[in-house]
Design a protein around this motif. Structure first.
Motif: not given
Length: 253
Positions: A92-100, A111-113, A115-125
């Protein structure tokens, strides 16, 4: 000169009368990509799980960044990141919530965004893990291993089941992680992957290391025995053709 960051000495693991690991010894140098290769059941996963503090050894010595596994398992956990073949995330959690969530478990402020930038997933936050493609799932799984800023990360067959674009994209990500000073230990059944990525590989069979060197030197040693392929080796393979014709960019829904 690079320092030794992992030292394994005469490692044994028994399950009753069955000995899965039979006196393995090897060193991993700081900031290298080190591959553990072997057929299924060879003992490579058991070896890694012992180093990762996930499985108890029968005998032998293991040191991680100078820490004795027997004396400081909790300290070792703080400096490693582990990506397994299968990972479970709260659906039930999105990627940002899972990182937190993971950051809270590690007591890290992140900073979740970024971290997602490092794996090219910002648009899937805001996407849930189950909504990701196979390549995206693997990249996010690797991202979670970086939350505690580890000295060493362990990747267990990270590109299994991925298409050629996603596989090569993940190769670039692994190289990028190493370039930032992180040591990478990887298992894979793809020999071309090990040849491209790894500085050195250990080949394990029936619980023993049967070869340990750089891929180039292992190949040279084989050729020196008189080994010849049945046909001429070409300068490219079919995967190279596929990538060249379809492009390296990811095709993700």
């Amino acid at each position: 000169m690079a320092e030794t960051i992992i030292r394994v000495k005469d490692l044994h693991k028994k399950y009753g009368d069955f000995e899965a690991v039979k006196g393995i010894s090897f060193d991993v140098m700081e900031n290298e990509i080190f591959g553990l290769l072997g057929p299924n059941g060879a003992g490579k996963s058991t070896t890694l799980e012992i180093i990762e503090t996930l499985r108890e050894k029968t005998s032998g010595e293991v040191y991680v960044n100078g820490l004795n596994l027997d004396e400081s398992p909790n300290e070792i956990k703080k400096i490693i990141g582990v990506q397994l073949q299968t990972s479970g995330y709260y659906p039930g959690l999105n990627l940002t919530e899972l990182i937190h969530l993971f950051a809270g478990l590690y007591n890290e402020d992140i900073d979740p965004m970024a971290l997602l930038d490092t794996v090219n997933l910002r648009d899937k936050a805001r996407a849930k893990f189950k909504e990701l493609s196979g390549g995206q799932k693997q990249r996010f799984s690797i991202a979670t291993t970086l939350i505690n800023k580890p000295r060493i990360i362990f990747l267990d067959e990270p590109t299994t089941g991925l298409d050629p674009q996603a596989r090569r994209n993940l190769w670039d990500l692994i190289r990028d992680i190493r370039s930032r000073g992180t040591t990478v230990i990887i298992t894979t059944h793809y020999m071309d992957e090990a040849e491209v990525l790894c500085d050195r590989v250990a080949i394990i069979d029936s619980g023993k290391i049967i070869a340990l060197n750089s891929p180039d030197k292992l190949i040279d040693e084989l050729v020196a025995t008189g080994f010849e392929k049945p046909r001429e080796v070409k300068q490219a393979n079919l995967e190279d053709v596929f990538i060249q014709m379809t492009g390296k960019h990811l095709r993700e829904e």
